[in-house]
Design a protein around this motif. Structure first.
Motif, PDB file in Angstrom:
ATOM      1  N   UNK A 292      36.726 -68.305 138.644  1.00 51.65           N
ATOM      2  CA  UNK A 292      36.407 -66.958 138.147  1.00 51.65           C
ATOM      3  C   UNK A 292      36.986 -65.929 139.118  1.00 51.65           C
ATOM      4  N   UNK A 293      38.297 -65.898 139.174  1.00 51.84           N
ATOM      5  CA  UNK A 293      39.008 -64.941 140.024  1.00 51.84           C
ATOM      6  C   UNK A 293      40.394 -64.778 139.395  1.00 51.84           C
ATOM      7  N   UNK A 294      41.262 -64.044 140.066  1.00 47.87           N
ATOM      8  CA  UNK A 294      42.580 -63.761 139.486  1.00 47.87           C
ATOM      9  C   UNK A 294      43.647 -64.558 140.248  1.00 47.87           C
ATOM     10  N   UNK A 295      44.142 -65.655 139.633  1.00 44.98           N
ATOM     11  CA  UNK A 295      44.984 -66.613 140.357  1.00 44.98           C
ATOM     12  C   UNK A 295      46.214 -66.004 141.032  1.00 44.98           C
ATOM     13  N   UNK A 296      46.818 -65.012 140.387  1.00 44.27           N
ATOM     14  CA  UNK A 296      48.083 -64.492 140.912  1.00 44.27           C
ATOM     15  C   UNK A 296      47.900 -63.366 141.924  1.00 44.27           C
TER      16      UNK A 296
ATOM     17  N   UNK B 199      43.048 -63.573 153.591  1.00 39.65           N
ATOM     18  CA  UNK B 199      42.889 -62.426 152.696  1.00 39.65           C
ATOM     19  C   UNK B 199      44.172 -62.008 151.982  1.00 39.65           C
ATOM     20  N   UNK B 200      45.321 -62.309 152.575  1.00 41.14           N
ATOM     21  CA  UNK B 200      46.592 -61.913 151.931  1.00 41.14           C
ATOM     22  C   UNK B 200      47.163 -63.031 151.065  1.00 41.14           C
TER      23      UNK B 200
ATOM     24  N   UNK C 283      46.258 -52.400 135.058  1.00 37.89           N
ATOM     25  CA  UNK C 283      46.935 -52.508 136.352  1.00 37.89           C
ATOM     26  C   UNK C 283      46.923 -53.971 136.816  1.00 37.89           C
ATOM     27  N   UNK C 284      45.756 -54.598 136.717  1.00 38.40           N
ATOM     28  CA  UNK C 284      45.626 -56.002 137.122  1.00 38.40           C
ATOM     29  C   UNK C 284      46.588 -56.887 136.330  1.00 38.40           C
ATOM     30  N   UNK C 285      46.644 -56.674 135.014  1.00 38.70           N
ATOM     31  CA  UNK C 285      47.509 -57.515 134.178  1.00 38.70           C
ATOM     32  C   UNK C 285      48.979 -57.329 134.527  1.00 38.70           C
ATOM     33  N   UNK C 286      49.366 -56.096 134.783  1.00 39.77           N
ATOM     34  CA  UNK C 286      50.773 -55.883 135.150  1.00 39.77           C
ATOM     35  C   UNK C 286      51.084 -56.523 136.501  1.00 39.77           C
ATOM     36  N   UNK C 287      50.142 -56.439 137.453  1.00 44.30           N
ATOM     37  CA  UNK C 287      50.359 -57.055 138.766  1.00 44.30           C
ATOM     38  C   UNK C 287      50.466 -58.571 138.617  1.00 44.30           C
TER      39      UNK C 287
ATOM     40  N   UNK D 124      43.415 -62.583 147.772  1.00 42.66           N
ATOM     41  CA  UNK D 124      41.955 -62.442 147.844  1.00 42.66           C
ATOM     42  C   UNK D 124      41.590 -60.964 147.956  1.00 42.66           C
ATOM     43  N   UNK D 125      42.294 -60.268 148.836  1.00 42.33           N
ATOM     44  CA  UNK D 125      41.987 -58.857 149.072  1.00 42.33           C
ATOM     45  C   UNK D 125      42.183 -58.020 147.797  1.00 42.33           C
ATOM     46  N   UNK D 126      43.301 -58.281 147.124  1.00 41.78           N
ATOM     47  CA  UNK D 126      43.609 -57.489 145.929  1.00 41.78           C
ATOM     48  C   UNK D 126      42.616 -57.781 144.806  1.00 41.78           C
TER      49      UNK D 126
END
Lengths: 318, 244
Positions: free
Chosen positions: A86-90, A128-129, B13-17, A93-95
């Motif tokens: 449940x996070x954004x794979x691409x 974090x990066x 923004x998240x999707x574009x990134x 961590x910080x972003x």
């Protein structure tokens, strides 16, 4: 006011009842574990508390606020760590934390400070990066917890938080949970891991087939089965027949020529000697050992099954 | 708590990134439309530019918009992004708008690239009726973006690609590039049952002051009806997925 109050919660998927009237209450500063076999309804219960599904009936309140499905107000009171990713794979961590923080309405200096705190609290500094997709399972879990607590919610819910983690990550995670509870927040964990649930929780809810069949502190659960120890007896003669003669309420189990009983010690001993006498067997030795949590759990399930059978006989004739 | 608009912009923004450089967006959303535009911009001139160019603009918009939303929704469902969004204090509406916005922008960019290529090949595109041209771009980008959203929410990623491609390739022929007169009468109703005929005719009337399948008023009504239908389906299916 309890941190979480669940009253007669039901959820039906098609013809299947996932929850059949769950009652549950968790106080602030308490760690509660929801324990149960696969398909017991643990995830459904957690999602209903978090407002991430529509219950069929019943009522849920989080810190006094009535949970309505999809209500953003409720979501800002809860941090939720799902069983799967449940996070954004691409994203790094910080972003990812910045995105989640922004969606919680935190911004500017406050968000920067929160991210710094979380990263240091969860030991994510060197990572974090790095992209979430490139992290180990343990670090991913920490990133997910970071996202769940970025808005400093009063309630944290974790679904199978230690699944697939190594022992170091498990210890780190337990510490994080303890620290969170010490701050006066309520933590609810769903898990298969009985020993883990018992070691970290103040209160345990055992869920089976969508119903809470037992609840209480780990000590209270031991007391519920009427025994803290197992009686282990070595028998000369037909151990199987001896076990069959012992009342099922004492949970007789046979391993070779050994009979294991769980129940009040004096009752177990009396029943054992009587049964051995009845079938012409001889008790050679008797020892006791503390019940493992797995044994306590199994005994509770058995106890409940017996109670259900007893209830059904006069009514259904089954 | 953030407003729906702000939440949608953060999700955009998240999707574009995360997704603008993903293979399906590049291949189906950019390379395929560019290829078909160059190919048919050159060889399709014989059919008459007024027939080919509006269809190519609409097809570019269709592939670019739906590819972006397919990736933004499908990859988020697979990778855990959607699960993360579900537990933030944003409404399902904000998530749908955020996802669709990426597709709208990609759709308009796709149409812009197609227009630039076609202008370079054949000279500047005429715009006789700017309101109809704009209406075609707006309804088209919205409809195709929401179409990708709806299908990607309802199906898992692989069946979603299959369903999306079935619809997209049908629209290349029915309403997109083939003239109405070239379609056998038995299959002609298919063109009228898909949104492409209405969107491309709006663009056609906006650019070349003529139409192929339906008159401009019908094209506008048809496009709006499709937009509303797809918006309802995308929103309903997203709500059902986000809060089962």
């Amino acid at each position: 006011m309890p941190a979480i109050e669940v009253e007669n919660l039901t959820k039906r998927y098609g013809r299947v009842w996932a929850l059949k009237g769950v009652f549950m209450s968790v106080e602030k500063g308490e760690v509660a574990a929801v324990l149960g076999p696969n398909g017991a309804g643990k995830t459904t219960l957690l999602k209903a508390i978090a407002g991430a599904l529509r219950p069929t009936g019943g009522r849920v309140e989080v810190v006094g606020v009535r949970v309505r499905p999809g209500d953003p107000r409720v979501k800002s009171l809860i941090g939720y760590v799902a069983e799967g990713p449940s996070f954004f794979p691409e994203l790094s961590v910080e972003e990812g934390l910045r995105i989640v923080g922004s969606l919680h309405g935190i911004g500017g200096e406050e968000l920067r400070a929160r991210i710094e705190d979380i990263i240091s609290e969860l030991g994510l500094g060197p990572h974090m990066k790095r992209k979430y997709a490139h992290l180990s399972r343990g670090l991913r879990r920490r990133a997910e917890i970071g996202a769940a607590i970025i808005h400093d919610p009063p309630v944290l819910i974790l679904d199978e938080p230690t699944l697939g983690l190594d022992v170091f990550s498990v210890i780190a995670l337990r510490n994080i949970i303890r620290v969170f509870a010490k701050k006066g927040k309520a933590v609810v964990i769903a898990t298969h891991n009985i020993a883990e649930a018992m070691s970290i929780s103040d209160r345990v809810f055992i869920l089976r087939n969508g119903v809470v069949i037992a609840s209480g502190s780990p000590k209270e659960l031991r007391r519920l089965i009427g025994a803290e120890e197992a009686l282990i007896a070595k028998v000369e003669g037909d151990a199987e027949r001896v076990a069959e003669t012992i009342p099922t309420a004492l949970g007789p189990r046979v391993e070779g020529n050994t009979i294991i009983l769980t129940g009040p010690a004096h009752e177990c001993l009396t029943a054992l000697l009587k049964a051995a006498d009845a079938v012409g067997a001889r008790v050679v030795s008797v020892t006791t050992k503390e019940l493992t949590w797995e044994e306590v759990f199994m005994r509770l399930l058995e106890k409940r099954s017996r109670e259900e059978r007893a209830c059904q006989c006069p009514l259904g004739g089954r | 708590m953030v407003s729906t608009v702000k939440a949608a912009l953060i999700i955009l923004y998240k999707d574009f990134r995360q997704y603008y450089g993903k293979a399906p967006v590049i291949s189906w959303g950019i390379l395929f439309p560019v290829t078909i535009v160059i190919l048919l911009g050159y060889y399709g001139a014989g059919m008459g530019m007024w027939r080919t160019v509006p269809g190519l603009l609409a097809i570019s918009m269709l592939f670019s918009a739906s590819s972006m939303t397919h990736v933004a929704v499908g990859f988020d469902k697979l990778g855990g992004g959607m699960e993360a969004l579900i537990h933030t204090p944003v409404t399902p509406t904000a998530i749908v708008i955020g996802k669709a916005l990426g597709g709208i922008i990609m759709g308009l960019a796709g149409a812009g690239i197609a227009a630039a290529i076609l202008s370079a090949m054949t000279g500047a595109l005429p715009v006789f009726n700017p309101p109809f041209f704009v209406a075609g771009l707006v309804t088209g980008s919205l409809t195709f973006s929401l179409l990708g959203t709806a299908i990607s929410v309802m199906l898992s990623p692989v069946p979603a690609v299959a369903a999306l491609n079935f619809l997209r390739f049908s629209m290349v022929f029915f309403g997109g590039l083939l003239p109405a007169a070239a379609l056998p009468p038995q299959v002609r109703p298919i063109a009228y049952a898909l949104p492409m005929a209405y969107v491309s005719d709006l663009i056609r009337y906006g650019t070349y002051n003529t139409y192929e399948y339906v008159d401009p008023a019908t094209a506008l009504i048809g496009s709006l009806m499709y937009l509303i239908a797809v918006a309802v389906i995308a929103t309903k299916s997203s709500f059902d997925y986000l809060i089962p």
